[in-house]
Design a protein around this motif. Structure first.
Motif, PDB file in Angstrom:
ATOM      1  N   ARG A  50      -7.461 -24.486 -23.533  1.00 42.88           N
ATOM      2  CA  ARG A  50      -7.054 -25.134 -24.936  1.00 42.88           C
ATOM      3  C   ARG A  50      -5.570 -24.791 -25.105  1.00 42.88           C
ATOM      4  N   GLU A  51      -5.294 -23.344 -25.014  1.00 40.58           N
ATOM      5  CA  GLU A  51      -4.247 -22.559 -25.495  1.00 40.58           C
ATOM      6  C   GLU A  51      -3.133 -22.940 -24.411  1.00 40.58           C
ATOM      7  N   ARG A  52      -3.495 -23.202 -23.176  1.00 46.60           N
ATOM      8  CA  ARG A  52      -2.269 -23.806 -22.271  1.00 46.60           C
ATOM      9  C   ARG A  52      -2.130 -25.069 -22.723  1.00 46.60           C
ATOM     10  N   LEU A  53      -3.149 -26.083 -23.059  1.00 45.97           N
ATOM     11  CA  LEU A  53      -2.629 -27.592 -23.641  1.00 45.97           C
ATOM     12  C   LEU A  53      -1.743 -27.322 -24.584  1.00 45.97           C
ATOM     13  N   ARG A  54      -2.212 -26.572 -25.781  1.00 46.98           N
ATOM     14  CA  ARG A  54      -1.320 -26.537 -26.847  1.00 46.98           C
ATOM     15  C   ARG A  54       0.220 -25.932 -26.580  1.00 46.98           C
ATOM     16  N   THR A  55       0.096 -25.120 -25.816  1.00 51.44           N
ATOM     17  CA  THR A  55       1.578 -24.514 -25.380  1.00 51.44           C
ATOM     18  C   THR A  55       2.407 -25.706 -24.945  1.00 51.44           C
ATOM     19  N   LYS A  56       1.724 -26.428 -24.190  1.00 48.80           N
ATOM     20  CA  LYS A  56       2.542 -27.569 -23.320  1.00 48.80           C
ATOM     21  C   LYS A  56       2.977 -28.586 -24.479  1.00 48.80           C
ATOM     22  N   GLU A  57       1.961 -28.980 -25.352  1.00 47.82           N
ATOM     23  CA  GLU A  57       2.124 -29.837 -26.368  1.00 47.82           C
ATOM     24  C   GLU A  57       3.483 -29.334 -27.134  1.00 47.82           C
ATOM     25  N   VAL A  69      14.174 -35.486 -22.404  1.00 46.38           N
ATOM     26  CA  VAL A  69      13.385 -36.215 -22.404  1.00 46.38           C
ATOM     27  C   VAL A  69      12.508 -36.421 -20.999  1.00 46.38           C
ATOM     28  N   GLU A  70      13.536 -36.071 -19.911  1.00 46.94           N
ATOM     29  CA  GLU A  70      12.634 -35.958 -18.562  1.00 46.94           C
ATOM     30  C   GLU A  70      11.885 -34.861 -18.462  1.00 46.94           C
ATOM     31  N   LEU A  71      12.259 -33.636 -19.049  1.00 43.80           N
ATOM     32  CA  LEU A  71      11.803 -32.547 -18.853  1.00 43.80           C
ATOM     33  C   LEU A  71      10.261 -32.634 -19.752  1.00 43.80           C
ATOM     34  N   ALA A  72      10.478 -33.114 -20.844  1.00 43.66           N
ATOM     35  CA  ALA A  72       9.160 -33.458 -21.561  1.00 43.66           C
ATOM     36  C   ALA A  72       8.304 -34.205 -20.760  1.00 43.66           C
ATOM     37  N   HIS A  73       8.778 -35.422 -20.153  1.00 46.72           N
ATOM     38  CA  HIS A  73       7.887 -36.195 -19.246  1.00 46.72           C
ATOM     39  C   HIS A  73       7.083 -35.413 -18.237  1.00 46.72           C
ATOM     40  N   LYS A  74       8.068 -34.658 -17.631  1.00 38.67           N
ATOM     41  CA  LYS A  74       7.440 -33.629 -16.466  1.00 38.67           C
ATOM     42  C   LYS A  74       6.325 -33.010 -17.014  1.00 38.67           C
ATOM     43  N   ILE A  75       6.560 -32.067 -18.102  1.00 43.36           N
ATOM     44  CA  ILE A  75       5.492 -31.188 -18.742  1.00 43.36           C
ATOM     45  C   ILE A  75       4.391 -31.911 -19.003  1.00 43.36           C
ATOM     46  N   GLU A  76       4.392 -33.034 -19.529  1.00 44.71           N
ATOM     47  CA  GLU A  76       3.307 -33.952 -20.025  1.00 44.71           C
ATOM     48  C   GLU A  76       2.421 -34.281 -18.670  1.00 44.71           C
ATOM     49  N   ARG A  77       3.169 -34.594 -17.564  1.00 47.44           N
ATOM     50  CA  ARG A  77       2.573 -35.160 -16.561  1.00 47.44           C
ATOM     51  C   ARG A  77       1.937 -33.943 -15.591  1.00 47.44           C
ATOM     52  N   CYS A  78       2.448 -32.828 -15.766  1.00 46.00           N
ATOM     53  CA  CYS A  78       1.976 -31.711 -15.122  1.00 46.00           C
ATOM     54  C   CYS A  78       0.555 -31.447 -15.475  1.00 46.00           C
ATOM     55  N   ARG A 103       9.716 -23.235 -15.676  1.00 45.83           N
ATOM     56  CA  ARG A 103       9.559 -21.688 -15.747  1.00 45.83           C
ATOM     57  C   ARG A 103       8.491 -21.621 -17.171  1.00 45.83           C
ATOM     58  N   LEU A 104       8.511 -22.176 -18.195  1.00 47.07           N
ATOM     59  CA  LEU A 104       7.591 -21.794 -19.152  1.00 47.07           C
ATOM     60  C   LEU A 104       6.546 -22.389 -19.175  1.00 47.07           C
ATOM     61  N   CYS A 105       6.091 -23.568 -18.259  1.00 47.64           N
ATOM     62  CA  CYS A 105       4.843 -24.079 -18.309  1.00 47.64           C
ATOM     63  C   CYS A 105       3.795 -23.181 -17.942  1.00 47.64           C
ATOM     64  N   PRO A 106       2.895 -23.148 -18.753  1.00 47.86           N
ATOM     65  CA  PRO A 106       1.623 -22.081 -18.452  1.00 47.86           C
ATOM     66  C   PRO A 106       0.648 -22.500 -17.366  1.00 47.86           C
ATOM     67  N   ASP A 107       0.667 -23.633 -16.870  1.00 51.70           N
ATOM     68  CA  ASP A 107      -0.126 -23.920 -15.860  1.00 51.70           C
ATOM     69  C   ASP A 107       0.727 -23.570 -14.317  1.00 51.70           C
ATOM     70  N   ASP A 247       5.905 -15.110 -26.043  1.00 55.01           N
ATOM     71  CA  ASP A 247       4.903 -16.249 -26.961  1.00 55.01           C
ATOM     72  C   ASP A 247       5.352 -17.485 -27.176  1.00 55.01           C
ATOM     73  N   ILE A 248       5.422 -18.461 -26.147  1.00 55.94           N
ATOM     74  CA  ILE A 248       6.111 -19.614 -26.355  1.00 55.94           C
ATOM     75  C   ILE A 248       5.759 -20.401 -27.528  1.00 55.94           C
ATOM     76  N   ARG A 249       4.568 -20.134 -27.902  1.00 57.59           N
ATOM     77  CA  ARG A 249       4.008 -20.792 -29.131  1.00 57.59           C
ATOM     78  C   ARG A 249       4.917 -20.486 -30.364  1.00 57.59           C
ATOM     79  N   ARG A 250       5.755 -19.343 -30.420  1.00 54.32           N
ATOM     80  CA  ARG A 250       6.633 -19.195 -31.570  1.00 54.32           C
ATOM     81  C   ARG A 250       8.081 -19.461 -31.321  1.00 54.32           C
ATOM     82  N   PHE A 251       8.337 -20.010 -30.100  1.00 53.61           N
ATOM     83  CA  PHE A 251       9.579 -20.745 -29.484  1.00 53.61           C
ATOM     84  C   PHE A 251      10.067 -21.858 -30.667  1.00 53.61           C
ATOM     85  N   GLY A 252      11.252 -21.544 -30.882  1.00 51.85           N
ATOM     86  CA  GLY A 252      11.983 -22.875 -31.485  1.00 51.85           C
ATOM     87  C   GLY A 252      12.685 -23.564 -30.654  1.00 51.85           C
ATOM     88  N   ALA A 253      13.503 -24.457 -30.962  1.00 52.31           N
ATOM     89  CA  ALA A 253      14.384 -25.152 -30.381  1.00 52.31           C
ATOM     90  C   ALA A 253      15.297 -24.385 -29.468  1.00 52.31           C
TER      91      ALA A 253
END
Ligand SMILES: [Zn+2]
Ligand SMILES: [Zn+2]
Length: 344
Positions: A50-57, A69-78, A103-107, A247-253
């Motif tokens: 669940r944590e990994r899903l939230r991180t990806k979102e 946008v392309e990166l966002a799409h790739k992470i979403e598809r992964c 690199r930051l994708c938890p999966d 801690d990627i969840r604390r990551f900002g833009a």
């Protein structure tokens, strides 16, 4: 025997209650980050999924915000569609539809970390055996400065280069691996550490090493050292930092933007005689089996094979990545063979 090993790792030992989990060895030398990773280990598979899903979102949102946008799409598809080989209660293998390799994708980080382990562990074992060296985990730190992540990483890597060129270092260490860990404090300052698995030729006075590190950095003598009892666990610990930079969840833009700029930065490497050893190293069947057992045994499993944990037949279950936590949850609390049907 092999199957037991496989089973132990492939499924969560905590399935009947988080309290029963065996504890990793106590962090005699480190600070809160180790405590944090121990806390992470205590979570169940469903919680971690669940944590990994939230991180990806979160990453997807940040990427969209930056116009990536392309990166966002790739992470979403992964890992959005999964083929899960399961007996209903245990998962033997998960095959994703697509991997983003970001690199930051938890999966993808988990996969990368497993790859590094199966690549280097046989070499480490063989190196230790041939050279009669003992492994230690050394954490090198540096002072905090106002600089970006890239500068901070370069500074500590350069200091390490100076250290491992000097005679003291070479007298006591025969090589090893390094990996970078990034954290950030509340004031936004980067804390970059180097985690070294060093193969020690003989004992030395830690104060001498502190002195050498101070010479190499110019302003930091802070380091931590502990012996590694189990090399597999030691390697697992250091590759964790590579697969999960912070801690990627604390990551900002801004953090994401900065990270995108680090595209080609190496986060893990080998040095000294171990580096040369790895170049020529071909694991023998035994060595390969001792380590790569996870990957290769899991790869050999197909529908109809017996589950390595409970011998019930395995079957293929298709689900979306979002359903995985729920599946784990059910599996964690079900008696053998009772989960699968409702998922078909
Ligand atoms: Zn990914
Ligand atoms: Zn099973």
């Amino acid at each position: 025997m092999k199957q037991l090993t496989l089973a132990t790792v492939l499924t969560n030992p905590v399935s009947n209650g988080a309290q029963s989990q065996r504890k990793p060895s106590p962090p005699a030398y480190l600070d809160t980050r180790v405590t944090k990773s121990q806390r992470e280990n205590k979570r169940t598979r469903s919680q971690r999924a669940r944590e990994r899903l939230r991180t990806k979102e979160h990453l997807t949102r940040l990427a969209v915000g930056l116009g990536e946008v392309e990166l966002a799409h790739k992470i979403e598809r992964c890992h959005s569609r999964l083929s899960v080989l399961t007996c209903g209660r245990h998962i033997a293998r998960i095959i994703p539809n697509f991997t983003c390799e970001f690199r930051l994708c938890p999966d993808c980080g988990r996969r990368r970390s497993r790859k590094l382990q199966s690549k280097y562990l046989p070499a480490m074992r063989a190196f230790m055996l041939h050279n009669k060296v003992t492994p230690v985990h050394l954490v090198l730190t540096q002072t905090h400065r106002k600089e970006n992540r890239k500068q901070s990483a370069k500074r500590i890597k350069d200091a390490f280069k100076r250290l491992h060129r000097n005679s003291f270092w070479n007298e006591y260490f025969k090589g090893g691996t390094w990996s970078l860990e990034f954290t950030k404090d509340k004031n936004g300052l980067h804390h970059t550490h180097l985690h070294i698995i060093g193969f020690r030729r003989k004992f030395f006075d830690i104060e001498l090493l502190r002195g050498e590190w101070l010479t190499a950095t110019g302003d930091s003598h802070v380091l931590h050292l502990k012996p590694i009892v189990d090399i597999a666990a030691g390697l697992r610990e250091v590759v964790k930092y590579v697969s999960k930079p912070l801690d990627i969840r604390r990551f900002g833009a801004d953090d994401l933007k900065e990270f995108l700029g680090l595209k080609n930065m190496r986060m893990f490497g080998t040095f000294g005689e171990f580096r040369d050893f790895c170049k020529d190293f071909e694991p023998s069947d035994n060595e390969g089996a001792a380590v790569g057992e996870l990957e290769s045994l899991a790869r050999d499993l197909v529908e109809g094979c017996a589950c390595p944990q409970c011998s019930e037949p395995l079957f293929d279950l298709r689900m979306s990545g979002k359903e995985l936590p729920q599946f784990y949850e059910q599996a964690e609390s079900s008696p053998p063979g009772k989960v699968g049907t409702s998922w078909n």
